[in-house]
Scaffold this motif. Structure first.
Motif, PDB file in Angstrom:
ATOM      1  N   TYR A   1      -9.202  -4.849   4.208  1.00  0.00           N
ATOM      2  CA  TYR A   1      -7.747  -4.676   4.279  1.00  0.00           C
ATOM      3  C   TYR A   1      -7.284  -3.223   4.322  1.00  0.00           C
ATOM      4  CZ  TYR A   1      -8.348  -9.463   2.632  1.00  0.00           C
ATOM      5  OH  TYR A   1      -8.756 -10.767   2.495  1.00  0.00           O
TER       6      TYR A   1
ATOM      7  N   SER B   1      -6.846   0.858   2.959  1.00  0.00           N
ATOM      8  CA  SER B   1      -6.346   1.452   1.722  1.00  0.00           C
ATOM      9  C   SER B   1      -4.968   0.938   1.343  1.00  0.00           C
ATOM     10  CB  SER B   1      -6.304   2.985   1.860  1.00  0.00           C
ATOM     11  OG  SER B   1      -5.466   3.341   2.956  1.00  0.00           O
ATOM     12  N   ASN B   2      -4.288   0.298   2.292  1.00  0.00           N
ATOM     13  CA  ASN B   2      -2.955  -0.263   2.033  1.00  0.00           C
ATOM     14  C   ASN B   2      -2.914  -1.712   2.502  1.00  0.00           C
ATOM     15  OD1 ASN B   2      -0.236  -0.686   1.509  1.00  0.00           O
ATOM     16  ND2 ASN B   2       0.420   0.239   3.452  1.00  0.00           N
TER      17      ASN B   2
ATOM     18  N   ARG C   1      -1.011  -4.041   1.925  1.00  0.00           N
ATOM     19  CA  ARG C   1       0.339  -4.497   2.239  1.00  0.00           C
ATOM     20  C   ARG C   1       0.628  -4.370   3.736  1.00  0.00           C
ATOM     21  NH1 ARG C   1       5.826  -1.515   0.055  1.00  0.00           N
ATOM     22  NH2 ARG C   1       7.348  -2.899   1.102  1.00  0.00           N
ATOM     23  N   GLY C   2       0.064  -3.376   4.370  1.00  0.00           N
ATOM     24  CA  GLY C   2       0.277  -3.177   5.790  1.00  0.00           C
ATOM     25  C   GLY C   2      -0.750  -3.848   6.671  1.00  0.00           C
ATOM     26  N   SER C   3      -1.718  -4.535   6.071  1.00  0.00           N
ATOM     27  CA  SER C   3      -2.778  -5.178   6.841  1.00  0.00           C
ATOM     28  C   SER C   3      -2.277  -6.482   7.457  1.00  0.00           C
ATOM     29  CB  SER C   3      -3.983  -5.470   5.951  1.00  0.00           C
ATOM     30  OG  SER C   3      -4.923  -6.277   6.623  1.00  0.00           O
TER      31      SER C   3
ATOM     32  N   GLN D   1      -0.636  -3.841  -7.448  1.00  0.00           N
ATOM     33  CA  GLN D   1       0.696  -3.554  -6.916  1.00  0.00           C
ATOM     34  C   GLN D   1       1.401  -4.848  -6.496  1.00  0.00           C
ATOM     35  OE1 GLN D   1      -2.135  -2.312  -5.528  1.00  0.00           O
ATOM     36  NE2 GLN D   1      -2.194  -0.203  -6.296  1.00  0.00           N
TER      37      GLN D   1
ATOM     38  N   TYR E   1       4.620 -10.124  -2.272  1.00  0.00           N
ATOM     39  CA  TYR E   1       3.325  -9.472  -2.060  1.00  0.00           C
ATOM     40  C   TYR E   1       2.679  -9.115  -3.388  1.00  0.00           C
ATOM     41  CZ  TYR E   1       0.063  -5.600  -1.153  1.00  0.00           C
ATOM     42  OH  TYR E   1      -1.043  -4.770  -1.122  1.00  0.00           O
TER      43      TYR E   1
ATOM     44  N   ALA F   1      -1.043  -7.322  -4.339  1.00  0.00           N
ATOM     45  CA  ALA F   1      -2.224  -6.697  -3.746  1.00  0.00           C
ATOM     46  C   ALA F   1      -3.495  -7.407  -4.207  1.00  0.00           C
ATOM     47  CB  ALA F   1      -2.283  -5.222  -4.129  1.00  0.00           C
TER      48      ALA F   1
END
Length: 502
Positions: A302, A304-305, A307-309, A339, A346, A348
């Motif tokens: 996924y 390092s972020n 959420r953006g994947s 997070q 969301y 993480a």
């Protein structure tokens, strides 16, 4: 892909919630379900589903529906769960197709009468058969975590066995429910197969309409209510229930591969799966290596972020989000992740260490992207820990030591077991999927689905010859006849294989 929040129950759910003011003593049922059940019952009694050709045609139509409307399902699951197309195709559509293809290939063999061994009470002219006959009209209640797979795989089995069916997709994944509501009656026989969009609060009353079998996938609390309602009508049930699926990681294992397979199984669909590993029991000697390997796996999956994947999903609704966040905040220590973004539902991918048995996350099913890790000194401690808990739906073990694998498989009880991988045993058409104890009763997949939705009728086809012997059973009784009858009809190790004379 954007992920708009789930709508409130739409008109077609609200229309099913009817009450009669001023008649508190009368039970009321969704009128639509009453009519659909009546239609399905009439179609079944007319013999619509009895022929093999009809069953095959419906199975083929189901496959065409999935192929022709793949993007409809991808879009609906993207809206409901932010599920990537890859996960939708691999974990939702392909398993249903495989079940249908397997049933199409084997249906003729499954439908054949099974000849049974005769014993001393039968003659060589008698036939002992077991016939598989359909039950009638079955009610299938799917789960929201994989709403296409968990509604349609049981439907494949019900269809193959010659039943009519009413399917209730979960209202939680409302976009997917609407797609199934629209497509099933238009692609399959609309007299034999129906979809009702009822909320969980309606199910107990609907079950009391008297089906011939109820198939439920979901959590224990709701499954218990469904089973109680079915019991009042003497309706048989299959329950596939969630549970805390343990995953033991031994010090003798390939840590990198183990981490990849566990991380994939735990975090696909944002951890919302009844068959995912719920927690890890890790050998203390390998804990730090495993945690580091899991971090590397999640970074590869996924980035390092997360959420953006585009490969990572979201919690299905605000209720699930808040519940998982609460468990996360009160258990263990966050080693990675943690997070949350409430507006997006969301959470993480999160790894928890320093977890103890009394933590809240160990007392409830996680059903979210959080993986607790507990340490064990050896496999004996792990087996003792597992056996103290309720029997899980799945149990996983990672070790290169076959003795360790064998011990975990034989010294614990679970609905299914998989070594050195996770989840895959639940996708194989040749293996039954079902629970034991608190994780459910009954099973399905492949031939096991056919059996679940069939009645195995015992048939003895006798001749009227040899009455010169069988007259011994008639009154008036005497000791001589009893001696002869006892000799002729009692099985023993020596008598197996004798020529039958009765």
């Amino acid at each position: 892909m954007s992920n708009p929040p789930n709508p409130s129950p739409t008109r077609w759910f609200k229309a099913l919630r009817r009450t009669r003011l001023g008649e508190p003593c009368m039970k009321t049922y969704p009128l639509e379900c009453v009519e659909l059940l009546k239609s399905a019952r009439a179609a079944f009694q007319a013999g619509r589903t009895a022929k093999k050709s009809f069953r095959l045609a419906q199975l083929e139509a189901l496959v065409r529906m999935l192929v022709e409307h793949e993007w409809d399902f991808v879009d609906a699951l993207g809206r409901d769960l932010h599920k990537p197309r890859f996960e939708t195709v691999v974990s939702e559509l392909i398993p249903v197709k495989n079940e249908a293809f397997h049933a199409i290939t084997n249906l003729r063999k499954w439908m054949l009468p099974q000849c049974m061994e005769r014993d001393l009470t039968t003659t060589t002219l008698d036939d002992c058969l077991v016939l598989n006959e359909p039950l009638g009209v079955v009610f299938i209640i799917g789960a929201w975590c994989s709403p296409v797979q968990l509604c349609l795989v049981p439907l494949v089995g019900a269809n193959a066995a010659g039943n009519c069916a009413i399917v209730n997709p979960p209202e939680t994944t409302s976009y997917t429910a609407e797609i199934l509501h629209r497509l099933i009656p238009s692609c399959l026989d609309n007299e034999c197969f129906h979809v009702i969009l009822a909320g969980m609060n309606d199910l107990a009353e609907i079950v009391e309409l008297k089906f011939d079998h109820v198939f439920f996938i979901g959590n224990r609390e709701e499954g218990s209510k469904v089973a109680q309602s079915a019991a009042r009508m003497l309706t048989p049930v299959t329950l596939v229930l969630g549970g805390k699926n343990p995953c033991y990681v031994d010090k003798q294992c390939n840590v990198t591969t183990t981490a990849h397979r566990i991380a994939w199984a735990r975090f696909h669909n944002a951890g919302q799966s009844v068959v995912a590993p719920d927690y890890i029991l890790c050998h203390v000697a390998i804990k730090e290596q495993l945690v580091q390997a899991l971090k590397c796996s999640l970074m590869q999956f996924y980035g390092s972020n997360p959420r953006g994947s585009r490969s990572f999903g979201r919690m299905v609704n605000a209720e699930s989000f808040h519940r998982t966040r609460e468990l996360l905040s009160k258990s263990g220590k966050v080693a990675l992740g943690g997070q949350v973004v409430e507006a997006e539902k969301y959470i993480a991918p999160t790894i928890l260490t320093e977890v103890v048995e009394s933590d809240p996350i160990m007392l409830q099913d996680v059903f979210g992207p959080v993986l607790p890790i507990l340490t064990m000194t050896d496999v004996d401690e792990a087996i003792t820990f597992i056996n103290k808990q309720e029997k899980p739906l799945c149990l996983y073990a990672y070790s290169s030591n076959n003795t360790i694998i064998s011990r975990l498989m034989s010294e614990t009880s679970s609905g299914s077991f998989c070594s050195n991988d996770s989840v895959l045993q639940s996708l194989m058409v040749g293996l039954p999927l079902g629970g034991v104890g608190a994780s459910g009763m009954g099973s399905y997949h492949g031939h096991y689905s056919f059996d679940t939705f069939s009645h195995r009728k015992s048939c003895l086809l006798r001749s009227t010859r040899f009455e010169c012997v069988t007259y011994l059973r008639y009154p008036p009784y005497d000791d001589h006849n009893l001696t002869l009858m006892t000799w002729a009809s009692t099985l023993s190790q020596k008598s197996q294989g004798w020529c039958q004379i009765m």
